[in-house]
Design a protein around this motif. Sequence first.
Motif, short mmCIF file in Angstrom:
data_model
loop_
_atom_site.label_atom_id
_atom_site.label_comp_id
_atom_site.label_asym_id
_atom_site.label_seq_id
_atom_site.Cartn_x
_atom_site.Cartn_y
_atom_site.Cartn_z
N ASP A 26 93.46 1.26 86.64
CA ASP A 26 94.30 2.42 86.35
C ASP A 26 95.78 2.19 86.60
OD1 ASP A 26 94.23 2.39 89.13
OD2 ASP A 26 94.06 4.56 89.31
N HIS A 27 96.14 1.03 87.21
CA HIS A 27 97.54 0.78 87.52
C HIS A 27 97.84 -0.72 87.59
CE1 HIS A 27 95.72 0.29 91.49
NE2 HIS A 27 96.79 -0.42 91.82
N VAL A 39 98.87 2.58 84.25
CA VAL A 39 98.83 1.79 83.01
C VAL A 39 99.30 2.63 81.83
CG1 VAL A 39 97.31 0.58 81.39
CG2 VAL A 39 97.08 0.18 83.83
N ASP A 40 98.91 3.89 81.78
CA ASP A 40 99.32 4.72 80.65
C ASP A 40 100.80 5.10 80.69
OD1 ASP A 40 99.01 6.48 82.78
OD2 ASP A 40 97.87 7.95 81.64
N ALA A 41 101.50 4.82 81.81
CA ALA A 41 102.93 5.10 81.93
C ALA A 41 103.76 3.81 81.87
CB ALA A 41 103.22 5.84 83.23
N ARG A 43 105.97 1.02 80.63
CA ARG A 43 106.89 0.89 79.49
C ARG A 43 107.74 -0.38 79.55
NH1 ARG A 43 103.81 4.14 78.41
NH2 ARG A 43 104.08 6.31 77.88
#
Length: 70
Positions: A26-27, A39-41, A43
Motif C-alpha cells: 500500500d505504500h 502507492v495511489d498518491a 507522483r
Amino acid sequence: MLMSNSARPARLHYLANGFRVIAPGDHVICAVSGGRIAVDALRYWSVARQEPYASAEEAAQAMHGVGARV
C-alpha cells in the motif's frame, strides 16, 4: 483467505511514464525523507535511481544532492 496489502511496502519498478508493481503493497518509502507515500498518491520518482519521492521539492533535492538521504 484474502490477503490485505495494508501496512505492507510495495516494491515497484519505476518507468518514464509510470511504474510496474513487483510486489504488492500500500505504500513506498521516500528516498529523501523516509516518509511513507501511498502507492495511489505516488507522483514523483527517478527512473535512473529507481527511487520514489514524496514531493517535487524532495525530488529536486535528490537530483541536486541536497538534504539528508535515508
